[in-house]
Each structure stands twice: as C-alpha cells, then as structure tokens.
Design an enzyme around this catalytic site. Structure first.
Site, PDB file in Angstrom:
ATOM      1  N   GLU A 115      27.798  34.629 -15.449  1.00  0.00           N
ATOM      2  CA  GLU A 115      27.768  34.464 -13.995  1.00  0.00           C
ATOM      3  C   GLU A 115      26.779  35.442 -13.356  1.00  0.00           C
ATOM      4  O   GLU A 115      26.214  35.165 -12.308  1.00  0.00           O
ATOM      5  CB  GLU A 115      29.185  34.649 -13.431  1.00  0.00           C
ATOM      6  CG  GLU A 115      29.384  34.155 -12.023  1.00  0.00           C
ATOM      7  CD  GLU A 115      29.282  32.644 -11.854  1.00  0.00           C
ATOM      8  OE1 GLU A 115      29.190  31.906 -12.854  1.00  0.00           O
ATOM      9  OE2 GLU A 115      29.262  32.199 -10.692  1.00  0.00           O
ATOM     10  N   HIS A 167      22.296  29.972 -15.199  1.00  0.00           N
ATOM     11  CA  HIS A 167      23.075  29.826 -16.433  1.00  0.00           C
ATOM     12  C   HIS A 167      22.193  29.269 -17.557  1.00  0.00           C
ATOM     13  O   HIS A 167      22.266  29.701 -18.699  1.00  0.00           O
ATOM     14  CB  HIS A 167      24.252  28.860 -16.207  1.00  0.00           C
ATOM     15  CG  HIS A 167      25.401  29.443 -15.424  1.00  0.00           C
ATOM     16  ND1 HIS A 167      26.077  30.569 -15.817  1.00  0.00           N
ATOM     17  CD2 HIS A 167      26.012  29.032 -14.273  1.00  0.00           C
ATOM     18  CE1 HIS A 167      27.065  30.831 -14.955  1.00  0.00           C
ATOM     19  NE2 HIS A 167      27.035  29.914 -14.003  1.00  0.00           N
ATOM     20  N   HIS A 193      21.684  28.115  -9.009  1.00  0.00           N
ATOM     21  CA  HIS A 193      22.818  28.735  -9.698  1.00  0.00           C
ATOM     22  C   HIS A 193      22.897  28.237 -11.153  1.00  0.00           C
ATOM     23  O   HIS A 193      22.917  29.039 -12.094  1.00  0.00           O
ATOM     24  CB  HIS A 193      24.110  28.420  -8.943  1.00  0.00           C
ATOM     25  CG  HIS A 193      25.329  29.029  -9.549  1.00  0.00           C
ATOM     26  ND1 HIS A 193      25.897  30.177  -9.067  1.00  0.00           N
ATOM     27  CD2 HIS A 193      26.091  28.660 -10.615  1.00  0.00           C
ATOM     28  CE1 HIS A 193      26.947  30.501  -9.806  1.00  0.00           C
ATOM     29  NE2 HIS A 193      27.093  29.585 -10.754  1.00  0.00           N
ATOM     30  N   GLU A 194      22.933  26.934 -11.319  1.00  0.00           N
ATOM     31  CA  GLU A 194      23.070  26.379 -12.673  1.00  0.00           C
ATOM     32  C   GLU A 194      21.836  26.685 -13.504  1.00  0.00           C
ATOM     33  O   GLU A 194      21.917  26.880 -14.720  1.00  0.00           O
ATOM     34  CB  GLU A 194      23.347  24.871 -12.620  1.00  0.00           C
ATOM     35  CG  GLU A 194      24.614  24.476 -11.837  1.00  0.00           C
ATOM     36  CD  GLU A 194      25.865  25.254 -12.237  1.00  0.00           C
ATOM     37  OE1 GLU A 194      25.973  25.660 -13.409  1.00  0.00           O
ATOM     38  OE2 GLU A 194      26.730  25.473 -11.362  1.00  0.00           O
TER      39      GLU A 194
HETATM   40 ZN    ZN Z   1      28.408  29.839 -12.390  1.00  0.00          ZN
END
Ligand code: ZN
Length: 511
Positions: free
Chosen positions: A293, A267, A263-264
């Site tokens: 996101e 980003h 997830h990170e």
């Molecule tokens: Zn996030």
C-alpha cells in the site's frame, strides 16, 4: 541443492494453481456474465483447496527441512536462503490451518459475499448479521490455530503484515490519531474548498485515455500489463510478465478514474519490478500489505496529487477536457483534488481523514475478536463511534458498516491496518528517495519519474518478499518505521493549502 530444486518445482505447481485461481477471479469481476457466478465460486474454491493441499503435504515439510540444511551456510540475504525462509514461514502458517477449516471458510466466504452484494444496496444489515457472526467465529477459529499469541488478532495481522501485532499497531495508531486530530480540526475550521471544477461530466474514454498516458509515464509496462474496468478497482498478477490493473469510471467526476488508476498502477509497479529470477517462487510478491500500500499511495498521492506533478500534467488534462477546465486555474484545480472533508466513505476520503476511517474499523474488529462487541451491536456501535470521531451522523448502514467489502469477503481482522501502515511508509520511503536524489521533486515537475521509479525498484521492488517489511524499512531508510516523515509530509502539504498556523499543528486534543 537437490532438495531445494525439488522444492522449487513443487512450489511452482502450487504457484500455477494459485495464479489460475487469480485469473478466474479477475474474469469474474471484469467480463464474466452473471450466470457464471455459482460455478465460478466452486471453480476458484477447488483450485484454492488443491493449492492448499499440495502446499501442506508432509513431503513439502520434509523438503523444507532438507533445503534448510543445504542452504544453512549461505548468507541471510542470498536468494536461496530467503526462498527457503519465506517458504518455511508460509508452510508453517498453512500447515496449522486444517483443510476442513479452509474449505469451510471458502464456502462461507462465497455465501456472505453474495449476500452482501444484495444487502448493501438494500441497506439491510440484518440480512448479513447471522453470516457475519459466522465469519467472526471462523476468524477466531483461524486465529486459534496459532496459540501463544498476546492478542487473538495477532496471527491475522501477521498474515498480511508480518511482524506487526495488535499492541504495536494500537500504539502507533494512538500516536497518529493524537497528531492528526488537531490538523483535521484546524482544517475543518476553514472555509470548505470548492471542488466543483472536478465534479463535471467527463466521458469515460477520455478519462481512461488520460490515465493511461500518466501510467505509461510512471513506467507501467503495457507489454506486461493491461487495464480493464471493474466495480471495485484492484491489481492482480498471473506471473511477473502479466500484472494487471482494473479501474472504475464514474462520468460525473473528471479525476475519478485517474486516481484509482494511479493507485493500482503503484501496486503494479511494485510487482512488475520484482526480480525475474523469483518467478514462480513465494519471493515473487510484495512483502506485506503495508509495504504494498505504501507504493500505491506514493504514486497516487505523494506524486499524483502534488503541486509539482500538476505543473506538468495540468495543461495536458486541460487539453483532454477543454470545455470543462479551460477557465479553471491550476491553483483552483490543485485545491479541489486535495479537498479535506469529514465524509462517510473511506475509499473517497482525503489524505488527512482517511486514517481515521481505518482506525475506526481496526478498533471495532479488535473488539469483536476480543468478544467485547457482538455483531448484533456492530451497526449501532459503528454509527456512534463514527459520529464521535467525525462529527457527522451516519444516515444509513449502506454508508456505514456495509460500505467496505472486507468483512464480507474474508476474515474479520488483519486487513485494515495495512492501509494506514502504507500511508505512513509511503512518506518514509519517499523521503529516503528524495534524500538520495534531491532532484526528484524537480523531475516530477518536469513529468519525469525514471529516477524515483528506479530508486524504488532497486531498493524495494526487486526484492519481492525476500526481506520482511521491518528489514526492508531498515535497509531503505536506515531506521524503523516512524511517523515523522508522514506527519511532515501532511503538514507541509495541507498547512499552505488551508492557511494553517504552526501552533495549530500541536493543539491539545479536547477530549
Ligand atoms: Zn491499494
């Protein structure tokens, strides 16, 4: 372009102050000893205040006027025109908020955050209630700096998702809810997935090593990044050459660190992919929280929880955790990491129920801002709404109204919608990428991500904040934000996993 040059050098100084503050915050959540907390709060507040003062200086407004004239003849999508446009938007926003309100908000924020870190484990909503009332008052005062809006939450929503407002988000969420609920109900009528294969002990070092292997394959540049441990994972950036991620590790679940790492990393890929020529300007950041996101969810879920991805990576995961997984077939594992379950905690929620968590928070914060819901009734209302939406009782506030940091570390309003906008956009962007490059699913199956990443870099990442979210979506997908690709993605994924029948997709909601 004399004024533009002068403007840029002023913006660079402001950027330096903001990134120095970001570094202090990163250190605070990774390595700082607890004794540093009080001074650190003051130090970051000082830097933020200086940055705000410098940015809202009348001279910056004057330079913006001049630079606007200098760039007036340039095309809309030129870097110079975009820089002036985005800086102007930020300036007009910041200049409307008095310095005194910024300081008051910062000081209050430090106090309530500290109180929340104690109140949450103690399950003591009453301890933060008066502070949260103050947050609500400050949030409304912040919103009131921008008169002429349809809804009090509109300016707050606009800070993070420029172009969206309460009414547009509400309409989108109502449509999404109507389409999600029948699918969630159908899944809930099936046997519960056994996910015991991932709920096994897995040493921290092995979890981190596997995650690193995957994100290096995703294309996360370790020469311009690093990974550290923290309690609440996040991505942060100090320059385009230093984009860091943090990860949480729980040793009782094999994939716990992995998915937060992916997830990170999503980003971070966005930030690392921004055009280097934007360094030090307001263009050197993601364009909205929804678009940001969309990238974390794309790499975490659409890629990272797909069957194709694991056809390549599962043998490697088995090699990393032979004792735990050698007798677990891929099918069983893939079902386990995609288990759908109506549960209490947003950040642990599956792809189908996650948005229901977001909508609950969005509705409650609008009602608070509207004055229809008092903070003293918030915990009770949360429990009632949650049970109505999810069909399970909330045993305590720790797993209810106290679970998310957001209301205890920033304004009430304007943050939660970005998560669901991101989910919707992740599928829309992935569909556009797959349409342009039909080989992408096969490449994922082979553990190759270069074409997908390059597509996202050249169509989304490199532009930073140059285009608004709406402009970007139009450029990339040829149309406005739409639910169709997301609903198709969810259905095509979960219908086979849970043996759902076509007629269950559109079943009419019972209430
Ligand atoms: Zn996030």
């Amino acid at each position: 372009m004399k004024a533009l040059k002068e403007l840029q050098s002023r913006l660079l100084e402001i950027d330096d102050l903001n990134h120095a503050a970001a570094l202090l915050r990163w250190d605070q959540t990774t390595y700082m000893p607890p004794g540093g907390a009080e001074a650190r709060g003051r130090q970051t507040a000082t830097l933020s205040r200086l940055a705000h003062e410098k940015f809202t200086d009348a001279a910056v407004g004057h330079l913006l006027d001049q630079a606007q004239k200098e760039t007036a003849s340039l095309p809309y999508d030129s870097d110079e025109a975009a820089l002036v446009r985005v800086a102007r938007r930020g300036f007009d926003e910041a200049a409307r908020i008095p310095n005194s309100l910024v300081s008051e908000f910062n000081e209050h924020q430090a106090r309530i955050y500290q109180a929340w870190t104690v109140a949450r484990p103690a399950n003591d909503f009453a301890a933060v209630q008066p502070l949260l009332e103050k947050t609500l008052e400050l949030s409304r005062r912040m919103a009131a700096c921008f008169p002429g809006h349809e809804h009090v939450a509109d300016p707050l929503i606009g800070f993070s998702d420029y172009g969206m407002k309460a009414s547009s988000v509400r309409a989108l969420f109502a449509d999404l809810r109507a389409r999600l609920v029948p699918i969630v109900r159908a899944v809930a009528s099936r046997p519960v997935t056994d996910d015991s294969c991932i709920r096994q002990h897995a040493p921290e070092a092995d979890q981190l090593a596997f995650g690193l292997k995957v994100i290096e394959r995703y294309g996360y540049d370790m020469n311009r990044g690093r990974q550290d441990k923290t309690h609440h994972p996040f991505m942060t950036k100090f320059s385009l050459g230093d984009v860091r991620i943090t990860t949480r590790v729980r040793e009782d679940e094999i994939t716990d660190a992995l998915f937060s790492t992916l997830h990170e990393c999503g980003h971070a890929l966005y930030e690392q992919g921004i055009s280097p020529s934007f360094e030090g300007t307001p263009l050197a950041t993601g364009t909205s929280s929804g678009v940001h996101e969309s990238q974390s969810r794309l790499w975490e879920n659409i890629v990272g929880r797909s069957r194709g991805f694991w056809e390549h990576f599962y043998p490697l995961l088995q090699a990393q955790f032979p004792q735990q997984l050698k007798n677990v077939p891929l099918d069983t594992y893939h079902r386990a990491i995609n288990k759908v379950e109506r549960s209490l905690i947003r950040v642990d929620a599956d792809e189908l129920t996650y948005n229901l968590h977001v909508m609950l928070r969005f509705d409650l914060e609008l009602e608070m801002l509207e004055g229809k819901l008092a903070v003293k009734d918030l915990a009770r209302t949360w429990r009632e709404r949650f049970e109505a939406d999810f069909g399970i009782p909330v045993p305590d506030d720790r797993r209810g109204v106290l679970q998310d940091v957001h209301w205890y570390a920033g304004p009430i309003g304007g943050v939660f919608q970005g998560y669901t906008l991101g989910n919707i956009l992740s599928a829309q962007f992935f569909a556009a990428a797959s349409k342009a490059h039909p080989a992408i699913p096969d490449q994922i199956r082979a553990g190759e991500f270069g074409v997908l990443r390059e597509y996202l870099r050249s169509n989304i990442y490199q532009h930073g904040a140059k285009f608004t979210a709406a402009e970007l979506v139009e450029r990339v997908t040829g149309g406005p934000l739409t639910l169709e690709p997301y609903m198709d993605y969810l259905w095509n994924k979960f219908a086979p996993l849970y043996g759902l029948r076509e007629e269950e997709r559109t079943a009419v909601e019972a209430h």
